[in-house]
Design a protein around this motif. Structure first.
Motif, PDB file in Angstrom:
ATOM      1  N   ILE A   1       5.797   3.439  -5.358  1.00 12.69           N
ATOM      2  CA  ILE A   1       5.916   2.212  -4.575  1.00 12.69           C
ATOM      3  C   ILE A   1       6.708   1.186  -5.366  1.00 12.69           C
ATOM      4  O   ILE A   1       6.333   0.825  -6.488  1.00 12.69           O
ATOM      5  CB  ILE A   1       4.519   1.639  -4.214  1.00 12.69           C
ATOM      6  CG1 ILE A   1       3.704   2.678  -3.453  1.00 12.69           C
ATOM      7  CG2 ILE A   1       4.667   0.363  -3.393  1.00 12.69           C
ATOM      8  CD1 ILE A   1       2.720   3.454  -4.304  1.00 12.69           C
ATOM      9  N   THR A   2       7.791   0.716  -4.785  1.00 12.13           N
ATOM     10  CA  THR A   2       8.631  -0.287  -5.430  1.00 12.13           C
ATOM     11  C   THR A   2       8.379  -1.645  -4.785  1.00 12.13           C
ATOM     12  O   THR A   2       8.316  -1.750  -3.558  1.00 12.13           O
ATOM     13  CB  THR A   2      10.120   0.069  -5.296  1.00 12.13           C
ATOM     14  OG1 THR A   2      10.339   1.370  -5.831  1.00 12.13           O
ATOM     15  CG2 THR A   2      10.983  -0.934  -6.049  1.00 12.13           C
ATOM     16  N   THR A   3       8.242  -2.676  -5.605  1.00 10.05           N
ATOM     17  CA  THR A   3       8.057  -4.043  -5.108  1.00 10.05           C
ATOM     18  C   THR A   3       9.170  -4.923  -5.671  1.00 10.05           C
ATOM     19  O   THR A   3      10.050  -4.466  -6.395  1.00 10.05           O
ATOM     20  CB  THR A   3       6.693  -4.618  -5.534  1.00 10.05           C
ATOM     21  OG1 THR A   3       6.733  -4.938  -6.943  1.00 10.05           O
ATOM     22  CG2 THR A   3       5.568  -3.639  -5.270  1.00 10.05           C
ATOM     23  N   THR A   4       9.126  -6.196  -5.336  1.00 17.10           N
ATOM     24  CA  THR A   4      10.113  -7.145  -5.847  1.00 17.10           C
ATOM     25  C   THR A   4       9.930  -7.411  -7.336  1.00 17.10           C
ATOM     26  O   THR A   4      10.795  -8.052  -7.944  1.00 17.10           O
ATOM     27  CB  THR A   4      10.008  -8.476  -5.086  1.00 17.10           C
ATOM     28  OG1 THR A   4       8.628  -8.898  -5.061  1.00 17.10           O
ATOM     29  CG2 THR A   4      10.501  -8.325  -3.659  1.00 17.10           C
TER      30      THR A   4
ATOM     31  N   PHE B   1       2.414 -12.748  -4.173  1.00 14.35           N
ATOM     32  CA  PHE B   1       3.841 -13.090  -4.093  1.00 14.35           C
ATOM     33  C   PHE B   1       4.709 -11.943  -4.609  1.00 14.35           C
ATOM     34  O   PHE B   1       5.681 -12.147  -5.316  1.00 14.35           O
ATOM     35  CB  PHE B   1       4.125 -14.390  -4.848  1.00 14.35           C
ATOM     36  CG  PHE B   1       3.315 -15.553  -4.342  1.00 14.35           C
ATOM     37  CD1 PHE B   1       3.661 -16.189  -3.165  1.00 14.35           C
ATOM     38  CD2 PHE B   1       2.180 -15.974  -5.032  1.00 14.35           C
ATOM     39  CE1 PHE B   1       2.902 -17.241  -2.682  1.00 14.35           C
ATOM     40  CE2 PHE B   1       1.409 -17.028  -4.552  1.00 14.35           C
ATOM     41  CZ  PHE B   1       1.778 -17.670  -3.370  1.00 14.35           C
ATOM     42  N   GLU B   2       4.325 -10.736  -4.221  1.00 12.18           N
ATOM     43  CA  GLU B   2       5.027  -9.527  -4.623  1.00 12.18           C
ATOM     44  C   GLU B   2       5.150  -8.627  -3.398  1.00 12.18           C
ATOM     45  O   GLU B   2       4.160  -8.086  -2.914  1.00 12.18           O
ATOM     46  CB  GLU B   2       4.274  -8.826  -5.759  1.00 12.18           C
ATOM     47  CG  GLU B   2       4.991  -7.622  -6.335  1.00 12.18           C
ATOM     48  CD  GLU B   2       4.329  -7.102  -7.608  1.00 12.18           C
ATOM     49  OE1 GLU B   2       4.548  -5.930  -7.948  1.00 12.18           O
ATOM     50  OE2 GLU B   2       3.584  -7.868  -8.261  1.00 12.18           O
ATOM     51  N   GLU B   3       6.347  -8.478  -2.885  1.00 11.54           N
ATOM     52  CA  GLU B   3       6.574  -7.755  -1.639  1.00 11.54           C
ATOM     53  C   GLU B   3       6.948  -6.301  -1.907  1.00 11.54           C
ATOM     54  O   GLU B   3       7.772  -6.009  -2.776  1.00 11.54           O
ATOM     55  CB  GLU B   3       7.680  -8.427  -0.833  1.00 11.54           C
ATOM     56  CG  GLU B   3       7.922  -7.805   0.529  1.00 11.54           C
ATOM     57  CD  GLU B   3       8.917  -8.573   1.370  1.00 11.54           C
ATOM     58  OE1 GLU B   3       9.154  -8.167   2.521  1.00 11.54           O
ATOM     59  OE2 GLU B   3       9.457  -9.587   0.880  1.00 11.54           O
ATOM     60  N   VAL B   4       6.356  -5.398  -1.132  1.00  6.83           N
ATOM     61  CA  VAL B   4       6.713  -3.977  -1.222  1.00  6.83           C
ATOM     62  C   VAL B   4       8.056  -3.769  -0.545  1.00  6.83           C
ATOM     63  O   VAL B   4       8.251  -4.153   0.618  1.00  6.83           O
ATOM     64  CB  VAL B   4       5.638  -3.093  -0.568  1.00  6.83           C
ATOM     65  CG1 VAL B   4       6.095  -1.633  -0.504  1.00  6.83           C
ATOM     66  CG2 VAL B   4       4.320  -3.191  -1.337  1.00  6.83           C
ATOM     67  N   THR B   5       8.988  -3.178  -1.261  1.00  2.00           N
ATOM     68  CA  THR B   5      10.347  -2.977  -0.739  1.00  2.00           C
ATOM     69  C   THR B   5      10.679  -1.516  -0.459  1.00  2.00           C
ATOM     70  O   THR B   5      11.625  -1.234   0.268  1.00  2.00           O
ATOM     71  CB  THR B   5      11.381  -3.540  -1.729  1.00  2.00           C
ATOM     72  OG1 THR B   5      11.189  -2.929  -3.017  1.00  2.00           O
ATOM     73  CG2 THR B   5      11.219  -5.059  -1.865  1.00  2.00           C
ATOM     74  N   GLY B   6       9.902  -0.604  -1.027  1.00  2.00           N
ATOM     75  CA  GLY B   6      10.181   0.802  -0.784  1.00  2.00           C
ATOM     76  C   GLY B   6       9.030   1.707  -1.183  1.00  2.00           C
ATOM     77  O   GLY B   6       8.284   1.393  -2.115  1.00  2.00           O
ATOM     78  N   ILE B   7       8.881   2.806  -0.454  1.00  2.00           N
ATOM     79  CA  ILE B   7       7.846   3.801  -0.761  1.00  2.00           C
ATOM     80  C   ILE B   7       8.476   5.186  -0.676  1.00  2.00           C
ATOM     81  O   ILE B   7       9.101   5.530   0.330  1.00  2.00           O
ATOM     82  CB  ILE B   7       6.657   3.705   0.210  1.00  2.00           C
ATOM     83  CG1 ILE B   7       5.992   2.333   0.112  1.00  2.00           C
ATOM     84  CG2 ILE B   7       5.638   4.801  -0.073  1.00  2.00           C
ATOM     85  CD1 ILE B   7       4.825   2.148   1.056  1.00  2.00           C
ATOM     86  N   ILE B   8       8.335   5.964  -1.732  1.00  2.00           N
ATOM     87  CA  ILE B   8       8.877   7.321  -1.766  1.00  2.00           C
ATOM     88  C   ILE B   8       7.721   8.310  -1.924  1.00  2.00           C
ATOM     89  O   ILE B   8       6.886   8.163  -2.817  1.00  2.00           O
ATOM     90  CB  ILE B   8       9.872   7.493  -2.932  1.00  2.00           C
ATOM     91  CG1 ILE B   8      11.061   6.533  -2.755  1.00  2.00           C
ATOM     92  CG2 ILE B   8      10.370   8.941  -3.005  1.00  2.00           C
ATOM     93  CD1 ILE B   8      12.022   6.545  -3.919  1.00  2.00           C
ATOM     94  N   LYS B   9       7.685   9.307  -1.052  1.00  2.00           N
ATOM     95  CA  LYS B   9       6.649  10.340  -1.128  1.00  2.00           C
ATOM     96  C   LYS B   9       6.994  11.321  -2.235  1.00  2.00           C
ATOM     97  O   LYS B   9       8.095  11.859  -2.288  1.00  2.00           O
ATOM     98  CB  LYS B   9       6.546  11.082   0.214  1.00  2.00           C
ATOM     99  CG  LYS B   9       5.427  12.122   0.256  1.00  2.00           C
ATOM    100  CD  LYS B   9       4.076  11.467   0.394  1.00  2.00           C
ATOM    101  CE  LYS B   9       2.967  12.481   0.656  1.00  2.00           C
ATOM    102  NZ  LYS B   9       2.645  13.309  -0.527  1.00  2.00           N
TER     103      LYS B   9
END
Length: 321
Positions: A107-110, A92-100
């Motif tokens: 990796i950012t999640t909720t 129940f944790e969604e990935v919202t962004g990925i930065i190289k």
């Protein structure tokens, strides 16, 4: 920093985790829903086409009563695989962004932020239905997912499609007392329907127990009726529920956001078939997501190998510096 962050806690995501553990790599699985979320959302009555040994991951035996497992057995198997191996999984944790970054990814999640040298995308395709694109599709009576046939007892049900899911819905709701109408755009029931199910639906159509309109399309949906475009003109029939079993698709917007190139025709992501690495260095694809709109190409049984292919490549890169 983790060696690998795996996006998706389905069977193939779990298989990637097992392969990473075996190779001595640190990893984390992040899943936006429950464990094996897609399987959980399958119909409660579902029987797999594949035999149990073809659904096994990590060399762990999948023991079932019959050779073709049902949904409940699969849920139990994959849960036991995850818990018995003490796999690090965030549900129940969604990935919202990925930065190289220079040395990997942020990796950012909720719920949190993680750093990983590599990312494996194993997000499947069951979360986004393929829409019909017709008036009335947003009505509450239109369903793209199906759980239990008893809900539709004594109701007038239109089922759109001729795939396994559509035929299962038609037969199961009919046997619970629904008045079923099939709308099929081709001239016959799909040849991909399970071999033990196809004769059943063909015979039910022949005897008139289930009405089928071939070479036809659902044209419009209203509160108590629908319009069907047939080779003989448009007809209107009374209706309580529409089961739009028109298929599902990967989250293409998410893939694009991560920089993965998609083909113009089938939206198939670009990747190296020998390593499963995408056009983005250090970002790998596993499971049915690699097929784009051709969601019938990859299954658990033939994409299990992606886990070893990916981990082998990551280990080789580490050894070679």
């Amino acid at each position: 920093m983790l060696d690998i962050l795996i996006i998706g806690g389905g069977p193939i995501g779990i298989a990637c985790g097992l392969a990473a553990k075996k190779a001595g790599l640190s990893y984390l699985i992040v899943e936006k829903g429950c464990l094996v979320n897609s399987l959980y959302n399958y119909p409660s009555t579902m029987t797999f086409f594949s035999t149990s040994e073809k659904l096994e991951i990590g060399g762990i035996p999948f023991v079932t009563i019959s050779n073709k497992p049902v949904r409940a057995e699969a849920l139990e198997y994959y849960r036991r695989v995850a818990t018995s191996n003490h796999m690090p999984i965030k549900l129940f944790e969604e990935v919202t962004g990925i930065i190289k970054e220079d040395d990997g990814y942020t990796i950012t999640t909720t719920k949190a932020t993680y750093q990983a040298k590599n990312v494996i995308v194993s997000t499947g395709f069951y979360d986004i239905p393929v829409n019909l694109g017709i008036p009335g599709e947003d009505l509450p009576k239109v369903k793209h997912y199906y759980k239990d046939p008893n809900y539709y007892a004594m109701q007038k049900v239109v089922v759109v499609g001729s795939s396994n899911s559509a035929i299962d819905v038609a037969l199961e709701t009919y046997r619970k007392g629904a008045e079923v109408t099939l709308v099929i755009r081709d001239n016959e029931v799909s040849s991909r329907v399970k071999y033990w199910i196809r004769p059943d639906i063909i015979n039910r159509i022949k005897e008139g127990s289930i009405t089928a309109y071939f070479n036809s399309n659902l044209q419009a949906i209203r509160e108590h009726e629908v319009d069907i475009e047939t080779p003989h003109g448009t007809i209107t029939i009374p209706n309580d529920f529409v089961m739009a079993m028109t298929g599902y698709k990967p989250n293409f917007a998410f893939l694009k956001k991560m920089g993965i190139i998609l083909s113009e025709d089938k939206f198939a992501p670009q990747y190296n078939p020998e390593t499963m690495e995408s056009n983005v260095p250090g970002m790998y694809l596993a499971g049915v997501v690699v097929g784009g709109m051709d969601t019938h190409l990859w299954f658990i049984e033939n994409s299990r190998i992606h886990a070893d292919m990916i981990i082998d490549d990551i280990v080789a890169k580490r050894v070679n510096g």
